[in-house]
Design a protein around this motif. Sequence first.
Motif, short mmCIF file in Angstrom:
data_model
loop_
_atom_site.label_atom_id
_atom_site.label_comp_id
_atom_site.label_asym_id
_atom_site.label_seq_id
_atom_site.Cartn_x
_atom_site.Cartn_y
_atom_site.Cartn_z
N LEU A 42 19.81 -2.98 0.70
CA LEU A 42 18.49 -2.35 0.94
C LEU A 42 17.37 -3.23 1.07
N GLU A 43 16.70 -3.40 1.91
CA GLU A 43 15.40 -4.11 2.43
C GLU A 43 14.07 -3.13 2.29
N LEU A 44 13.04 -3.25 1.25
CA LEU A 44 12.10 -2.49 1.05
C LEU A 44 10.92 -3.18 1.96
N GLY A 45 10.29 -2.56 2.82
CA GLY A 45 9.38 -3.06 3.67
C GLY A 45 9.76 -3.86 4.73
N MET A 46 10.62 -3.46 5.61
CA MET A 46 11.35 -4.29 6.47
C MET A 46 10.55 -4.62 7.78
N GLY A 47 9.18 -4.02 7.68
CA GLY A 47 8.39 -4.34 8.93
C GLY A 47 8.98 -4.15 10.12
N CYS A 93 12.19 5.66 7.40
CA CYS A 93 10.75 5.45 7.63
C CYS A 93 10.37 6.20 6.36
N ALA A 94 10.01 5.54 5.02
CA ALA A 94 9.50 6.48 3.96
C ALA A 94 8.75 5.52 3.22
N ASP A 95 8.19 6.34 1.92
CA ASP A 95 7.53 5.17 0.98
C ASP A 95 8.43 4.80 0.05
N LEU A 112 13.50 -8.08 -1.24
CA LEU A 112 11.79 -7.70 -1.22
C LEU A 112 11.31 -9.05 -0.31
N THR A 113 11.03 -8.63 0.98
CA THR A 113 10.50 -9.76 2.02
C THR A 113 9.32 -9.55 2.21
N PHE A 114 8.54 -10.71 1.87
CA PHE A 114 7.11 -10.71 2.19
C PHE A 114 6.55 -9.55 1.96
N SER A 115 6.69 -8.88 0.78
CA SER A 115 6.09 -7.60 0.25
C SER A 115 4.53 -7.88 0.02
N GLU A 116 3.99 -6.69 0.13
CA GLU A 116 2.47 -7.05 -0.26
C GLU A 116 2.13 -7.47 -1.34
N PRO A 117 1.25 -8.46 -1.57
CA PRO A 117 1.15 -9.09 -2.83
C PRO A 117 0.18 -8.30 -3.85
N ARG A 127 2.80 -3.49 -6.89
CA ARG A 127 3.88 -4.70 -6.33
C ARG A 127 5.22 -3.86 -6.59
N PHE A 128 5.96 -4.49 -5.66
CA PHE A 128 7.52 -4.34 -5.55
C PHE A 128 8.41 -4.67 -6.85
N THR A 129 7.60 -5.50 -7.46
CA THR A 129 8.05 -6.41 -8.51
C THR A 129 8.00 -5.61 -10.13
N SER A 132 7.39 -0.78 -13.04
CA SER A 132 7.56 0.75 -12.73
C SER A 132 8.64 0.78 -11.60
N TYR A 133 8.50 -0.15 -10.65
CA TYR A 133 9.66 -0.32 -9.47
C TYR A 133 10.72 -0.57 -10.14
N LEU A 134 10.84 -1.80 -10.89
CA LEU A 134 12.01 -2.16 -11.51
C LEU A 134 12.87 -1.13 -12.25
N LEU A 189 15.23 -15.47 8.88
CA LEU A 189 13.90 -15.57 8.96
C LEU A 189 13.64 -14.00 8.95
N THR A 190 12.48 -13.69 8.33
CA THR A 190 12.00 -12.29 8.81
C THR A 190 10.86 -12.54 9.88
N ASP A 191 10.21 -11.34 10.43
CA ASP A 191 9.30 -11.45 11.28
C ASP A 191 8.13 -12.38 10.91
C1 LIG Z 1 3.89 -8.37 4.99
S1 LIG Z 1 4.93 -7.13 5.71
C2 LIG Z 1 6.27 -7.75 5.76
C3 LIG Z 1 7.29 -7.29 6.60
C4 LIG Z 1 8.73 -7.79 6.76
N1 LIG Z 1 9.58 -7.62 5.40
C5 LIG Z 1 8.54 -9.16 7.33
O1 LIG Z 1 8.86 -10.14 6.42
O2 LIG Z 1 8.38 -9.66 8.30
C6 LIG Z 1 4.93 -5.73 4.55
C7 LIG Z 1 5.60 -4.40 4.89
O3 LIG Z 1 5.59 -3.58 3.76
C8 LIG Z 1 5.45 -2.28 4.42
N2 LIG Z 1 5.25 -1.43 2.95
C9 LIG Z 1 4.05 -1.60 2.23
N3 LIG Z 1 4.20 -0.82 1.40
C10 LIG Z 1 5.25 -0.02 1.46
C11 LIG Z 1 5.79 1.18 0.83
N4 LIG Z 1 5.33 1.58 -0.43
N5 LIG Z 1 7.04 1.48 0.93
C12 LIG Z 1 7.50 0.91 2.22
N6 LIG Z 1 7.05 -0.06 2.92
C13 LIG Z 1 6.02 -0.46 2.67
C14 LIG Z 1 4.38 -2.48 5.25
O4 LIG Z 1 4.30 -1.50 6.04
C15 LIG Z 1 4.69 -3.61 6.00
O5 LIG Z 1 5.53 -3.44 7.10
#
Ligand SMILES: C[S@@+](CC[C@H](N)C(=O)[O-])C[C@H]1O[C@@H](n2cnc3c(N)ncnc32)[C@H](O)[C@@H]1O
Length: 212
Positions: A42-47, A93-95, A112-117, A127-129, A132-134, A189-191
């Motif tokens: 599973l990739e979280l935040g696949m962009g 498509c969900a949270d 967890l690929t380039f997740s929001e820091p 943070r995905f790390t 609470s997420y673990l 590579l991710t985007d």
């Molecule tokens: C910085 S981008 C990285 C996208 C992709 N992993 C990449 O490396 O190209 C972070 C992605 O995480 C998604 N995201 C942020 N919070 C999220 C959440 N709570 N649940 C699912 N996706 C989330 C954002 O919408 C965004 O597309």
Amino acid sequence: MRYNVVKDANKIINNSNYLIKNPQDNKGKWSILFGNNNPICLELGMGRGSFIIEMAKKHPNVNYIGLELDKSQTATAINNIKNQKINNLKMICADAKDIVNFFGKEIDTIYLTFSEPWPKKQDEKKRFTNESYLKLYDRIFKKNKHIILKTDNKILFASALESLSAYWYVFDKVSLDLHNDERNIENVLTDFEKQYFKEHRKIYYFEASFKG
Ligand SMILES: C[S@@+](CC[C@H](N)C(=O)[O-])C[C@H]1O[C@@H](n2cnc3c(N)ncnc32)[C@H](O)[C@@H]1O
């Protein structure tokens, strides 16, 4: 990197066979949906989905699910599949905070690929790390836990190392410069990463596990 807005995102999402519209209906039954007992990653935040699409093509004996909150990003990911038939790939498509509603104990690896820091102290919990997420991941991992993380963000990386260590994960591989690492670490590579690669930006990486 700028996020694109896709005008007909809803339509693209609703018409796609890759997109699982009611993921909660598949809780505990993803193997049935995939039609095999192969591992599920599973990739979280696949962009825009490049990573998960390429991984699925590269490893046909592994099942992949890309989860993304934003509809435009999800629609772009679906468009990026083009007309390819990839049987071992699904998207949601969900949270990410709702994953326990979508999965039973059936996930082998979380990417967890380039997740929001979320660099500010008050946002640490997002943070995905974060612990609470673990705790959520504990509820969806099969027996063993396995997390692979890539980021260009030092603050996120340092806090992830700290938070997973405190949670008794063991680090099987760590790299402070993935793109110049002499070990043969598989890297699709991710985007975002494609852009960072061009800019010669350092990418931090780890692979962590906990054997239950
Ligand atoms: C910085 S981008 C990285 C996208 C992709 N992993 C990449 O490396 O190209 C972070 C992605 O995480 C998604 N995201 C942020 N919070 C999220 C959440 N709570 N649940 C699912 N996706 C989330 C954002 O919408 C965004 O597309």
